[in-house]
Design an enzyme around this catalytic site. Sequence first.
Site, PDB file in Angstrom:
ATOM      1  CB  ALA A  54      -0.927  -0.051   1.220  1.00  0.00           C
ATOM      2  NE  ARG A  93      -2.854  -4.786  -6.858  1.00  0.00           N
ATOM      3  CZ  ARG A  93      -2.141  -5.323  -5.862  1.00  0.00           C
ATOM      4  NH1 ARG A  93      -0.881  -4.970  -5.476  1.00  0.00           N
ATOM      5  NH2 ARG A  93      -2.792  -6.372  -5.319  1.00  0.00           N
ATOM      6  CD  GLN A 197       2.139 -11.247  -2.393  1.00  0.00           C
ATOM      7  OE1 GLN A 197       1.994 -12.334  -2.141  1.00  0.00           O
ATOM      8  NE2 GLN A 197       1.224 -10.323  -2.925  1.00  0.00           N
ATOM      9  CG  ASP A 238      -3.318  -3.432   0.942  1.00  0.00           C
ATOM     10  OD1 ASP A 238      -2.988  -4.496   1.814  1.00  0.00           O
ATOM     11  OD2 ASP A 238      -2.747  -2.969  -0.030  1.00  0.00           O
ATOM     12  CG  ASN A 248      -2.858  -6.844   5.248  1.00  0.00           C
ATOM     13  OD1 ASN A 248      -2.354  -6.066   4.558  1.00  0.00           O
ATOM     14  ND2 ASN A 248      -2.253  -7.729   6.115  1.00  0.00           N
ATOM     15  CE  LYS A 249      -1.697  -9.709  -0.775  1.00  0.00           C
ATOM     16  NZ  LYS A 249      -2.247  -9.690  -2.052  1.00  0.00           N
TER      17      LYS A 249
HETATM   18  O1  MRU Z   1      -0.995  -7.636  -3.232  1.00  0.00           O
HETATM   19  P1  MRU Z   1       0.120  -6.833  -2.490  1.00  0.00           P
HETATM   20  O2  MRU Z   1       1.366  -7.512  -2.306  1.00  0.00           O
HETATM   21  O3  MRU Z   1       0.346  -5.299  -2.728  1.00  0.00           O
HETATM   22  O4  MRU Z   1      -0.580  -6.753  -0.794  1.00  0.00           O
HETATM   23  C1  MRU Z   1       0.466  -6.104  -0.055  1.00  0.00           C
HETATM   24  C2  MRU Z   1      -0.358  -6.211   1.277  1.00  0.00           C
HETATM   25  O5  MRU Z   1      -1.295  -6.756   1.689  1.00  0.00           O
HETATM   26  C3  MRU Z   1       0.511  -5.592   2.647  1.00  0.00           C
HETATM   27  O6  MRU Z   1       0.123  -6.332   3.730  1.00  0.00           O
HETATM   28  C4  MRU Z   1      -0.228  -4.433   2.528  1.00  0.00           C
HETATM   29  O7  MRU Z   1       0.051  -3.531   1.764  1.00  0.00           O
HETATM   30  C5  MRU Z   1       0.241  -3.618   4.025  1.00  0.00           C
HETATM   31  S1  MRU Z   1       1.914  -2.653   4.159  1.00  0.00           S
HETATM   32  C6  MRU Z   1       2.583  -2.993   2.881  1.00  0.00           C
END
Ligand code: MRU
Length: 335
Positions: A54, A93, A197, A238, A248-249
Site C-alpha cells: 500500500a 489496483r 510475497q 491496505d 489486508n492480504k
Molecule cells: O498485493 P500486495 O502484495 O500489494 O499486498 C500487500 C499487502 O497486503 C500488505 O500487507 C499491505 O500493503 C500492507 S503494508 C505494505
Amino acid sequence: MSNGNGVLDDVIGWQDGHITAIDQTALPHRLDVLHITTVDQLVDAIVRLVVRGAPLLGVAGALGVALAVRQAEREGWDSARLDAEIKRIADARPTAVNLRREVLAIAAVLPDGAEAVEAAALEVRDTAIDVSRRLSERGADLLIEECGAGPLKVHTHCNTGALACLGWGTALGVIRALRDRGALAHVIADETRPLLQGSRLTAWELGQLGIEHYLVADGAGPFVISQRLSDAVVVGADRVAANGDVANKIGTYSLALAARRAGVPFVVSAPESTIDESTASGADIPLELRADEEVTSFQGVLAAPEGTRALNYAFDVTPADLVTAIVTENRVIRP
Ligand code: MRU
C-alpha cells in the site's frame, strides 16, 4: 532522502524524468531495476505487482502523475487525455487506498506546472520513508507494552518491509525496531499464497536484515498461533475503514481469528494515509479479485484440472472487533 537500506534504496526512484523500480516479481532470484517511462508501463507494473504494497503504491501513484506530465509534453496530449491517463494509474489496483489518495493529491498540483508536480511527488516519497520509521518505533513501543520486553516471537503475513513501503516498512518495520531494541526472538512469516510475497520477499528482506525467521505455509499459521509459538501477530493494511475494519492480504482474517482464540494480540501497523474515513466499514472496501491462474497454476505450471475456476480474492477484511490495536505514525487506535 535515502532509505538507509543499502540495495533497497532502489525500491522506487525518479531519474531523468522517469521512474526506476525494483522488479518485485523477479525476487528473490534476481534484483532487477526497471526503467518505467510511460503510463502504460507503470499501470502494467502495478497490475503485475512489480511495485506493490500500500505505501509503495502511494509513492508509485504520486510519481506516476509526474511521469504522465512528462509523457504528455513529449506526445502533445491535451488535458482531457492527461486526466484520463492519470485516472488509469489511480484505478490500476482498487483496494490500497494509498494509490488513489496520492494520485489525486499530486494531480491537484497540475496547475502549478511540471516542476511543482515532480517536487510534490518526490516529497511523497520522502514522507513515506520518514513515516515508516516513526510508525516502526511506535509499533515496537506498543508491542512491548502489550507483550512485555520479550524477546518476542512475532507472526506476520505478506510483505510489509522496505519493498512494500520504503524506509523500514509497516509490520516489518515494527519487527526491525524490536530487533534493534533486543526485544525480538524470531519471526514467523506466512508464505502468502498465491503470489508468495511472504516467502519470496519477506524471507528475503529478513535474511538481508539478519533477522532469524521461520517460514510457514498459510494453512499452518492459525495452528502455530494456537500452539503459542507466536507472542503477537503484526500485519500491515491496505485500507482501514472509518469503523476500524481492516483490509489486508488474503489470509489475514484467519490469523486474527486464531489470535483472538489464543488470546494473542493482533496488531495492525499502518500509516495514517491508509486510514480511509470516507469508507464507512469493511463492507464498502473494494476487494481486488485477481486472475484464476494465480491459484490454479504454480509458477507457470498448471496445478489443478484444466478449466478449474478459482475465487482469487487478493485481500480479506478483518472486522474491527478482532483487532487489538491499529498503530500509525501518530497514534494508537483501539477499535
Ligand atoms: O498485493 P500486495 O502484495 O500489494 O499486498 C500487500 C499487502 O497486503 C500488505 O500487507 C499491505 O500493503 C500492507 S503494508 C505494505
